[in-house]
Design an enzyme around this catalytic site. Structure first.
Site, short mmCIF file in Angstrom:
data_model
loop_
_atom_site.label_atom_id
_atom_site.label_comp_id
_atom_site.label_asym_id
_atom_site.label_seq_id
_atom_site.Cartn_x
_atom_site.Cartn_y
_atom_site.Cartn_z
CD GLN A 1 2.08 3.23 -11.04
OE1 GLN A 1 1.95 2.92 -12.23
NE2 GLN A 1 2.79 2.51 -10.18
CG ASN B 1 1.96 9.46 -9.33
OD1 ASN B 1 2.14 8.24 -9.23
ND2 ASN B 1 0.92 10.08 -8.81
N GLY C 1 2.20 12.93 -5.93
CA GLY C 1 1.76 11.72 -5.23
C GLY C 1 0.27 11.61 -5.03
CB THR C 2 -2.70 13.08 -5.75
OG1 THR C 2 -4.10 12.82 -5.71
CG2 THR C 2 -2.40 14.11 -6.83
CB CYS D 1 -17.80 16.39 23.53
SG CYS D 1 -17.94 18.16 23.38
CG ASP E 1 0.60 13.38 6.66
OD1 ASP E 1 0.97 14.58 6.50
OD2 ASP E 1 0.74 12.54 5.76
CG HIS F 1 -9.52 15.07 1.73
ND1 HIS F 1 -8.92 14.23 0.82
CD2 HIS F 1 -10.49 15.72 1.02
CE1 HIS F 1 -9.51 14.35 -0.37
NE2 HIS F 1 -10.45 15.25 -0.28
CB CYS G 1 -22.40 18.48 24.28
SG CYS G 1 -21.82 17.34 23.02
P1 OAD Z 1 -3.99 7.48 -3.65
O1 OAD Z 1 -3.60 6.30 -2.84
O2 OAD Z 1 -5.25 7.43 -4.43
O3 OAD Z 1 -2.81 7.78 -4.69
C1 OAD Z 1 -1.48 7.84 -4.29
C2 OAD Z 1 -0.65 8.23 -5.49
O4 OAD Z 1 0.69 8.40 -5.05
C3 OAD Z 1 -0.63 7.18 -6.61
O5 OAD Z 1 -0.82 7.83 -7.86
C4 OAD Z 1 0.78 6.58 -6.51
O6 OAD Z 1 1.28 6.20 -7.79
C5 OAD Z 1 1.56 7.75 -5.97
N1 OAD Z 1 2.75 7.39 -5.18
C6 OAD Z 1 2.90 6.39 -4.28
N2 OAD Z 1 4.11 6.42 -3.72
C7 OAD Z 1 4.76 7.50 -4.26
C8 OAD Z 1 6.06 8.07 -4.09
N3 OAD Z 1 6.94 7.57 -3.24
N4 OAD Z 1 6.38 9.16 -4.83
C9 OAD Z 1 5.49 9.68 -5.72
N5 OAD Z 1 4.26 9.18 -5.92
C10 OAD Z 1 3.90 8.12 -5.20
O7 OAD Z 1 -3.94 8.75 -2.67
P2 OAD Z 1 -4.60 10.19 -2.89
O8 OAD Z 1 -4.57 10.59 -4.31
O9 OAD Z 1 -3.97 11.08 -1.89
O10 OAD Z 1 -9.57 10.91 1.02
O11 OAD Z 1 -6.09 9.88 -2.46
C11 OAD Z 1 -7.02 10.92 -2.47
C12 OAD Z 1 -8.00 10.74 -1.34
O12 OAD Z 1 -8.57 9.43 -1.39
C13 OAD Z 1 -7.38 10.80 0.05
O13 OAD Z 1 -7.20 12.12 0.52
C14 OAD Z 1 -8.41 10.07 0.88
C15 OAD Z 1 -8.72 8.91 -0.04
O14 OAD Z 1 -9.99 8.36 0.11
C16 OAD Z 1 -10.11 11.12 2.22
O15 OAD Z 1 -9.66 10.61 3.23
C17 OAD Z 1 -11.30 12.01 2.21
#
Ligand code: OAD
Length: 252
Positions: free
Chosen positions: A222, A220, A194-195, A154, A103, A118, A157
């Site tokens: 979690q 996070n 948040g990952t 496109c 985003d 990504h 092409c």
């Molecule tokens: P995930 O969905 O795997 O993880 C989201 C994390 O955010 C989790 O650890 C949640 O506990 C946490 N979370 C959720 N809501 C929250 C909040 N309000 N405040 C803080 N933490 C919160 O998402 P990503 O780690 O971003 O890849 O996923 C990694 C990649 O997997 C993405 O970029 C995507 C996906 O496949 C591609 O599209 C290539």
């Protein structure tokens, strides 16, 4: 309660690396990937939607799904976590922002030079010749979204446009990944927000920073992380925890 050594580390840091995942945009109403019930990969099959093979098999299904996601982003607003990251840049000598998100909410909150590991929902390119369309896409035709939608052609092409995101099985953009690893090697503090930290090579960014001696803090809902030395967890919503951390470090 924010640990005092973390506050000191942030105050004294010359270079802060902020590393974000889907959780930073959750409070803007954008779904994460792996959260139970609401995560996109809990509800949709990535093999049918997020691979080059899936696009070859059914381009309208894939394009429609990403247009549905792009429309949700266009209708969303940055939240206090995005805004706090933009504000943090005013407090530290150097800030690098690396995101796994596709985003544009960091940019719309005022962050500059965001490194998108990504890709982006907003920068499609041709599936055949890889060139970009030249002008931004408008609002999707399908206001209800989530349905099949033929990808535009496109202008160069005649091939089909594909979403500008990294799909499973594809490499990350080299320049972005190198810039993220360079920042990880050099930063004093890395704030990982948040990952789930399960998708590589992106998940290597905080690991490399920690191994290079940086202080690592996870924000996070979690209990993520390894609970190692120089590693902290602020458990809770990013839109609350990050402003609280900045307040503790820079309010006076
Ligand atoms: P995930 O969905 O795997 O993880 C989201 C994390 O955010 C989790 O650890 C949640 O506990 C946490 N979370 C959720 N809501 C929250 C909040 N309000 N405040 C803080 N933490 C919160 O998402 P990503 O780690 O971003 O890849 O996923 C990694 C990649 O997997 C993405 O970029 C995507 C996906 O496949 C591609 O599209 C290539």
């Amino acid at each position: 309660m924010i640990p005092a050594p973390l506050i000191t580390a942030l105050r004294e840091a010359r270079h802060v690396l902020v590393f974000t995942g889907a959780g930073v945009s959750a409070e803007s109403g954008i779904a994460t990937f792996r959260d139970a019930l609401t995560g996109l990969w809990e509800r949709f099959d990535p093999a049918a939607l997020a691979t080059a093979d899936a696009f070859r098999r059914d381009p309208a299904l894939v394009w429609g799904w990403y247009e549905w996601r792009r429309m949700q982003v266009l209708q969303a607003q940055p939240n206090p976590a995005h805004q706090a990251i933009a504000a943090l840049a005013q407090h530290v000598a150097k800030l690098t922002l690396v995101t796994q998100n596709v985003d544009d909410l960091h940019e719309r909150a005022g962050s500059r030079e965001v490194i998108h590991l990504h890709g982006s929902l907003h920068q499609p390119r041709c599936f055949a010749c890889a060139r970009t369309p030249g002008e931004p896409l408008g609002m999707p035709d399908e206001p209800e979204g989530g349905r099949r939608l033929e990808p535009p052609h496109c202008l160069h092409c005649g091939g089909k446009l594909r979403p500008g995101v990294v799909w499973f099985g594809e490499s990350l953009p080299t320049q972005a990944l190198n810039a993220a690893f360079d920042a990880a090697a050099e930063c004093d503090v890395l704030i990982s927000i948040g990952t789930s930290g399960v998708v590589y090579p992106a998940a290597e960014v905080p690991e490399r920073a920690w191994r290079a001696g940086a202080v690592l803090v996870h924000i996070n809902l979690q209990p993520v992380g390894n609970h190692a030395e120089r590693e902290y967890l602020l458990r809770g919503a990013a839109a609350e925890q990050l402003p609280a951390l900045l307040h503790a470090a820079f309010a006076d």
